[in-house]
Design an enzyme around this catalytic site. Structure first.
Site, mmCIF file in Angstrom:
data_model
loop_
_atom_site.group_PDB
_atom_site.id
_atom_site.type_symbol
_atom_site.label_atom_id
_atom_site.label_comp_id
_atom_site.label_asym_id
_atom_site.label_seq_id
_atom_site.Cartn_x
_atom_site.Cartn_y
_atom_site.Cartn_z
ATOM 1 N N VAL A 82 -2.269 12.700 5.435
ATOM 2 C CA VAL A 82 -3.181 11.879 4.643
ATOM 3 C C VAL A 82 -3.288 10.526 5.335
ATOM 4 O O VAL A 82 -2.279 9.869 5.589
ATOM 5 C CB VAL A 82 -2.682 11.707 3.195
ATOM 6 C CG1 VAL A 82 -3.566 10.723 2.440
ATOM 7 C CG2 VAL A 82 -2.658 13.032 2.478
ATOM 8 N N PHE A 83 -4.521 10.112 5.614
ATOM 9 C CA PHE A 83 -4.768 8.843 6.297
ATOM 10 C C PHE A 83 -5.040 7.750 5.276
ATOM 11 O O PHE A 83 -5.958 7.840 4.458
ATOM 12 C CB PHE A 83 -5.967 8.977 7.245
ATOM 13 C CG PHE A 83 -6.274 7.717 7.996
ATOM 14 C CD1 PHE A 83 -5.487 7.319 9.069
ATOM 15 C CD2 PHE A 83 -7.348 6.928 7.635
ATOM 16 C CE1 PHE A 83 -5.762 6.152 9.772
ATOM 17 C CE2 PHE A 83 -7.642 5.758 8.328
ATOM 18 C CZ PHE A 83 -6.843 5.376 9.393
ATOM 19 N N GLY A 84 -4.224 6.704 5.323
ATOM 20 C CA GLY A 84 -4.403 5.553 4.454
ATOM 21 C C GLY A 84 -4.949 4.379 5.232
ATOM 22 O O GLY A 84 -4.435 4.044 6.298
ATOM 23 N N SER B 196 -4.428 0.370 0.479
ATOM 24 C CA SER B 196 -3.165 0.215 -0.251
ATOM 25 C C SER B 196 -2.117 1.260 0.122
ATOM 26 O O SER B 196 -0.924 0.996 -0.011
ATOM 27 C CB SER B 196 -3.398 0.213 -1.761
ATOM 28 O OG SER B 196 -3.918 1.447 -2.205
ATOM 29 N N GLU C 201 -6.206 7.676 -6.729
ATOM 30 C CA GLU C 201 -7.489 7.389 -6.074
ATOM 31 C C GLU C 201 -8.670 7.925 -6.890
ATOM 32 O O GLU C 201 -9.682 8.330 -6.342
ATOM 33 C CB GLU C 201 -7.490 8.022 -4.674
ATOM 34 C CG GLU C 201 -6.330 7.606 -3.801
ATOM 35 C CD GLU C 201 -6.303 6.115 -3.483
ATOM 36 O OE1 GLU C 201 -7.377 5.499 -3.392
ATOM 37 O OE2 GLU C 201 -5.191 5.575 -3.313
#
Length: 170
Positions: A7-9, A12, A83
């Site tokens: 998962v690319f953040g 935050s 999200e």
């Protein structure tokens, strides 16, 4: 073998990992740029006065740096709730220093109900300074994002400009 996903953040998730992960790596996605154009009707604002949080916008010659987390599928239940305000899972190829991997990011697309879009700097600053939600003040979100990106060695001109304008307006 675990059923895992990267998962690319880009906001935050970089500084607030309230979820379990197996591994974390700095990375980037090509063709996208970070903008404070998504409304936050819950975490950093209210339904009547949404704060401004980050989303990514397609931009062919840009590169968006962030942090990727290898997670088990069960973690999506938490992330989908976190999200929830206009964001949807979106498949992206994540680039790492040692190669690339398919992954997921959360995208607040231009057609979602919470998308605010661009605004004049003075208007964005006024909005960010006054907004607060269940996760805290909108100003803290923006300043924390700018700080986290600097700590990674990333220069994001949009986030820096908003951050500087906020600090001068306080």
């Amino acid at each position: 073998m675990r059923d895992t996903t990267w998962v690319f953040g880009y906001a935050s998730l970089i500084w607030k990992q309230d979820f379990p992960f197996i591994e974390a790596r700095d990375g980037f996605i090509d063709g996208w740029t970070r903008r404070l154009w998504q409304g936050s009707h819950d975490h950093r604002g209210t339904p009547d006065d949404p704060g401004r949080v980050a989303t990514i916008i397609e931009s062919p010659n840009e590169r968006c740096y962030g942090r990727a987390f290898l997670i088990e599928q069960s973690v999506f239940e938490h992330l989908d709730h976190r999200e929830k305000n206009g964001y949807e899972r979106f498949n992206v190829p994540i680039q790492f220093a040692t190669g690339s991997s398919p992954g997921i990011t959360y995208l607040g697309g231009t057609n979602n109900h919470a998308f605010l879009g661009p605004a004049a700097m003075d208007d964005m600053v006024a909005q960010i300074l006054r907004c607060e939600g269940e996760s805290g003040r909108n100003i803290d979100y923006v300043l924390e994002l700018a700080h986290a990106l600097r700590q990674m060695g990333v220069t994001d001109t949009h986030v820096e400009a908003v951050s500087e304008a906020i600090q001068h307006a306080e």
